[in-house]
Enzyme design. Structure first.
Site, PDB file in Angstrom:
ATOM      1  N   ARG A 271     -22.766   1.031  10.922  1.00 54.32           N
ATOM      2  CA  ARG A 271     -23.102   1.763  12.135  1.00 54.32           C
ATOM      3  C   ARG A 271     -22.443   3.188  11.980  1.00 54.32           C
ATOM      4  NH1 ARG A 271     -19.494   0.303  16.595  1.00 54.32           N
ATOM      5  NH2 ARG A 271     -18.518   2.102  16.197  1.00 54.32           N
ATOM      6  N   HIS A 275     -20.948   3.190  18.850  1.00 50.38           N
ATOM      7  CA  HIS A 275     -21.554   1.927  19.312  1.00 50.38           C
ATOM      8  C   HIS A 275     -22.656   2.048  20.418  1.00 50.38           C
ATOM      9  CE1 HIS A 275     -21.764  -2.384  20.624  1.00 50.38           C
ATOM     10  NE2 HIS A 275     -21.472  -2.035  22.124  1.00 50.38           N
ATOM     11  N   TYR A 284     -10.936   5.028  16.741  1.00 45.61           N
ATOM     12  CA  TYR A 284     -10.354   3.895  15.708  1.00 45.61           C
ATOM     13  C   TYR A 284     -11.044   3.637  14.335  1.00 45.61           C
ATOM     14  CZ  TYR A 284     -15.081   2.298  17.600  1.00 45.61           C
ATOM     15  OH  TYR A 284     -16.623   2.412  17.668  1.00 45.61           O
TER      16      TYR A 284
END
Length: 375
Positions: A271, A275, A284
């Site tokens: 990805r 998200h 993160y």
């Protein structure tokens, strides 16, 4: 040696990161499906991926400009989606999660339906029966696995699969991500699929992150091995290789459709974006990891492969123009979308007209009118 420490077979791959074609004992059983592809089909794979990525970028921009409430980007996952969707037959039923934009495009969905859903002007999105059996987006993680398995059980009960006729026998593909494999719904779907030997492929797009949780925290073993505990064979493919995604899905669908029972495919992909547009992956995710996966970009890889076969600049320029035109048309039509009327709250509660809904609709109309024209 402990089972969870056993050597893993290599993921099925035909195209290396630089676009060079490879064929060996790890993929030879799938090679006939690649050899059967014509030049037009290979060009279509590229067209599908490029148009989808440009659409995805346009929708992301629209959200950032306040035109959509939310957008789940699919950047980086185009090969997994295009390969698997092109492997399905027109009579098959495809159950997405919420970022299978390429799958919808391939099945003939007007992409404005996805945008309208994310804009909040649609109660469901589209009618699957009018879009080559492309079912509705599902934002509840993993629940679509149950929907798909139940539908696949129905196909068996209706006798429209396993007859030996590949032109009419039906199968089901259900898409979900690595995070969904930790949901109980997926496990329950695998139980029923195995018990009833459904004509079904579980297509897992392992994009390495369940929002902010890395796949290494979610599972100590490769995710495709989870299905084996339920009696469902699993296999791992390079999800950034559109040829591998196509060939493996094609073979597994044909076997499932012929009565061989369910299968799971884990497509290793990434990805690249967030998200959803409410997420900030820089909080993160290591940029070195991102750079590594960007170097395995599925579109750049496939373009190199096509060029090695003699495809020239004119084709790639044509596709780029088509993608730009499509995104401009999407923007125009998005800005023309109006707000829904309150009637839609009542119109689809029941499949047939219902007197209670008529009463409630009249009450709301009268209530709104009581505020006057200047309210």
């Amino acid at each position: 040696m402990a089972d969870n420490a056993r050597p893993e077979p290599a993921a099925v791959q035909f195209l290396s990161a630089d676009g060079s074609f490879r064929s060996d004992e790890t993929n030879d059983e799938y090679l006939p499906f690649i050899e059967a592809l014509g030049d037009d089909e290979l060009r279509q794979f590229h067209r599908d991926m490029v148009v989808t990525r440009r659409f995805d970028l346009e929708a992301t921009n629209l959200q950032r400009q306040g035109q959509l409430a939310l957008w789940p980007p699919s950047h980086g996952q185009e090969a997994a989606q295009v390969g698997s969707a092109r492997a399905a037959r027109v009579q098959d039923h495809l159950f997405p999660s919420y970022r299978e934009h390429a799958v919808g495009l391939i099945r003939g969905l007007d992409i404005l339906g996805i945008v309208a859903l994310m804009r909040g002007v649609s109660n469901g999105g589209w009618n699957p029966a009018e879009n080559n059996n492309f079912h509705l987006y599902t934002l509840v993680l993993g629940s679509q696995a149950l929907h798909a398995t139940g539908y696949a059980m129905g196909l068996t009960l209706d006798g429209v699969t396993g007859t030996g006729d590949p032109e009419t026998d039906q199968a089901v593909v259900v898409y979900f991500g690595d995070g969904a494999t930790s949901q109980g719904d997926v496990s329950e779907a695998l139980v029923f699929a195995a018990s009833f030997q459904t004509p079904q492929v579980f297509f897992l797009q392992n994009n390495q992150w369940a929002i902010s949780v890395p796949v290494g925290v979610q599972s100590r073993i490769p995710l495709y091995r989870r299905s084996g505990g339920f009696g469902v064979p699993g296999i791992q493919v390079d999800g950034n290789d559109v040829l591998a995604s196509y060939a493996v899905t094609r073979k597994n669908l044909e076997e499932a459709r012929a009565g061989g029972g369910p299968r799971m495919i884990e497509a290793l992909t990434y990805r690249v974006g967030a998200h959803t547009t409410s997420d900030d992956p820089s909080k993160y995710r290591d940029t070195r990891e991102l750079d590594t996966w960007v170097g395995r970009d599925p579109i750049r890889r496939f373009e190199a492969f096509l060029r090695s076969r003699g495809e020239g600049d004119a084709f790639f320029a044509e596709v780029a123009t088509e993608a730009e035109d499509s995104s401009a048309d999407l923007r125009r039509r998005t800005l023309e979308l109006g707000a829904p009327t309150t009637d839609v709250i009542f119109d689809h509660v029941y499949s047939e007209p219902h007197p209670l809904m008529d009463v409630q609709k009249r009450w709301l109309t009268d209530y709104e009118a009581s505020f006057g024209a200047n309210a």
